[in-house]
Design a protein around this motif. Structure first.
Motif, PDB file in Angstrom:
ATOM      1  N   ASP A 249     -39.224  13.680 -15.268  1.00  0.00           N
ATOM      2  CA  ASP A 249     -38.745  14.764 -16.181  1.00  0.00           C
ATOM      3  C   ASP A 249     -37.085  14.889 -16.548  1.00  0.00           C
ATOM      4  OD1 ASP A 249     -38.690  15.895 -13.122  1.00  0.00           O
ATOM      5  OD2 ASP A 249     -37.896  17.764 -13.989  1.00  0.00           O
ATOM      6  N   LYS A 250     -36.358  14.441 -15.696  1.00  0.00           N
ATOM      7  CA  LYS A 250     -34.871  14.732 -15.897  1.00  0.00           C
ATOM      8  C   LYS A 250     -34.184  13.683 -16.971  1.00  0.00           C
ATOM      9  CE  LYS A 250     -33.345  17.112 -12.164  1.00  0.00           C
ATOM     10  NZ  LYS A 250     -31.855  17.131 -11.131  1.00  0.00           N
TER      11      LYS A 250
ATOM     12  N   GLY B 293     -36.128  13.490  -3.356  1.00  0.00           N
ATOM     13  CA  GLY B 293     -37.323  14.189  -3.866  1.00  0.00           C
ATOM     14  C   GLY B 293     -38.581  13.891  -2.758  1.00  0.00           C
TER      15      GLY B 293
ATOM     16  N   SER C 163     -39.684  15.314   0.177  1.00  0.00           N
ATOM     17  CA  SER C 163     -40.442  16.277   0.801  1.00  0.00           C
ATOM     18  C   SER C 163     -41.161  16.992  -0.409  1.00  0.00           C
ATOM     19  CB  SER C 163     -39.586  17.323   1.478  1.00  0.00           C
ATOM     20  OG  SER C 163     -38.745  16.723   2.240  1.00  0.00           O
TER      21      SER C 163
ATOM     22  N   PRO D 216     -36.026  11.710   7.374  1.00  0.00           N
ATOM     23  CA  PRO D 216     -34.794  12.347   6.874  1.00  0.00           C
ATOM     24  C   PRO D 216     -34.074  11.219   5.822  1.00  0.00           C
ATOM     25  CG  PRO D 216     -35.086  11.852   9.266  1.00  0.00           C
ATOM     26  CD  PRO D 216     -36.194  11.202   8.891  1.00  0.00           C
TER      27      PRO D 216
ATOM     28  N   PHE E  83     -31.784  17.796   4.176  1.00  0.00           N
ATOM     29  CA  PHE E  83     -32.185  18.768   4.631  1.00  0.00           C
ATOM     30  C   PHE E  83     -33.256  18.496   5.773  1.00  0.00           C
ATOM     31  CE2 PHE E  83     -35.639  22.388   4.425  1.00  0.00           C
ATOM     32  CZ  PHE E  83     -34.528  23.198   4.661  1.00  0.00           C
TER      33      PHE E  83
END
Ligand SMILES: Nc1nc2c(ncn2[C@@H]2O[C@H](COP(=O)(O)OP(=O)(O)OP(=O)(O)O)[C@@H](O)[C@H]2O)c(=O)[nH]1
Ligand SMILES: [Mg+2]
Length: 334
Positions: A266-267, A155, A157, A203, A184
């Motif tokens: 939040d998870k 998380g 970016s 990265p 990504f």
């Protein structure tokens, strides 16, 4: 008496009684079935969900968690948090550079060229630069940088977008490109915040990363003079993995100052379970001497706000040697 007639009458009344009793049976059976069904339904029906029990809102615990795991650190005053929030909400954020090799990072090849003068600061007989220094101005006056480091998909970016999005906005601005596909971000990407500091997205390591990307990030962490602090991001859902522990060792061995940021809070549905895993890692976490922050960049029904950003903004500010109250040199266009 007509015997035949009597038999017919009896037979008819028997059929009638039978029909009545059948109907009664049907009614009784139906009633039983209805009450049975009702009982069954009442048994199988889900218990009423108490929001606070089944999906505890992590927001309730953010501040407590911060206090609990950052014992030795003083808590910033509300006025300081507000002032730093104001800086980030009003600062213009610009993408500046990407680098696939360390020498592509702005200033690094110049530094290599002028390394001797930079080290000795002895007068250089060649060209003079503006401001009458013998060293290019940007090398002397580089903005402080902070880097976001972590496993692919941790998380990084998204957190950068979260930090640089005004708190008034519900959806995040997509300053840095993020994706649900791990691996990504392929290069170091730098974002200028209000012309006072830079945030560098790196990265991710682990899944879908390459050795070259790993080497680039390590070299950047070790050699970049402007790097003021590294933020190691850990997905709260996954906790510390083998690679994360290796990175902590690497930073410790090389004297690279860092903080730990848990993302995707939040998870977390069961905060007690999360705390148990924290308890398991407590000794290790204490030994890092890092601050431990908790954030969420996505919102949901049970986690309606983006939490933990104000304190992260404050720690970034402090790491860069900036004072609360500072205004961005470059503001967002109105
Ligand atoms: N629920 C939730 N999802 C998040 C949060 N932060 C990031 N995500 C999601 O996680 C996925 C990966 O996010 P990125 O920001 O691209 O992760 P990254 O660390 O930059 O990944 P790489 O560039 O591959 O190293 C995306 O689908 C995000 O939407 C969060 O706080 N909560
Ligand atoms: Mg990324």
């Amino acid at each position: 008496m007509d015997y035949k007639l009597l038999r017919r009458h009896l037979h008819q009344s028997f059929i009638c009684r039978q029909a009545i009793s059948n109907i009664k049976n049907i009614v009784v059976a139906t009633n039983a079935a209805i009450s049975g069904l009702a009982e069954l339904r009442s048994k199988s029906s889900r218990p009423i969900r108490h929001k606070t029990q089944s999906s505890p809102n992590p927001s309730v615990n953010f501040r407590d968690l911060y206090k609990k795991y950052n014992n030795g650190f003083t808590e910033p005053a509300v006025a300081e948090l507000n002032s730093v929030n104001h800086f980030f909400n009003s600062a213009d954020v610009k993408y500046e550079w990407s680098a696939g090799r360390f020498m592509d990072v702005p200033g690094e090849s110049l530094k290599a060229k002028y390394s001797q003068q930079l080290e000795t600061r002895i007068g250089y007989s060649g060209k003079k630069f503006p401001g009458k220094t013998y060293i290019p101005f940007e090398l002397v006056n580089g903005l402080p940088e902070v880097a976001f480091l972590g496993k692919s998909n941790a998380g990084k970016s998204t957190l950068l977008n979260n930090l640089t999005t005004s708190q008034k906005r519900i959806s995040l601005e997509s300053t840095a490109r993020s994706s649900r596909w791990a691996g990504f971000t392929k290069t170091l990407n730098s974002f200028n915040v209000g012309n006072e500091l830079r945030i560098v997205d790196t990265p991710g390591y682990g899944f879908n990363s390459s050795i070259g990307q790993g080497d680039l990030t390590m070299q950047y962490l070790k050699e970049r003079k402007e790097l003021a602090r590294t933020f190691l991001l850990i997905s709260a859902e996954q906790g510390f993995g083998e690679h994360d522990l290796q990175i902590v060792d690497f930073m410790r061995d090389n004297g690279i100052p860092f903080e730990i940021v848990f993302t995707k809070m939040d998870k977390i549905r069961n905060i007690e379970k999360f705390e148990q895993s924290m308890e398991r890692d407590r000794k290790f976490l204490q030994s890092t001497m890092a601050r431990i922050l908790f954030t969420n960049s996505s919102t949901s029904k049970s986690c309606k706000k983006r939490y933990g950003i104000d304190i992260l903004r404050y720690v970034i500010f402090e790491s860069c040697g900036l004072e609360p109250g500072l205004k961005p040199s470059r503001k967002k266009p109105q």
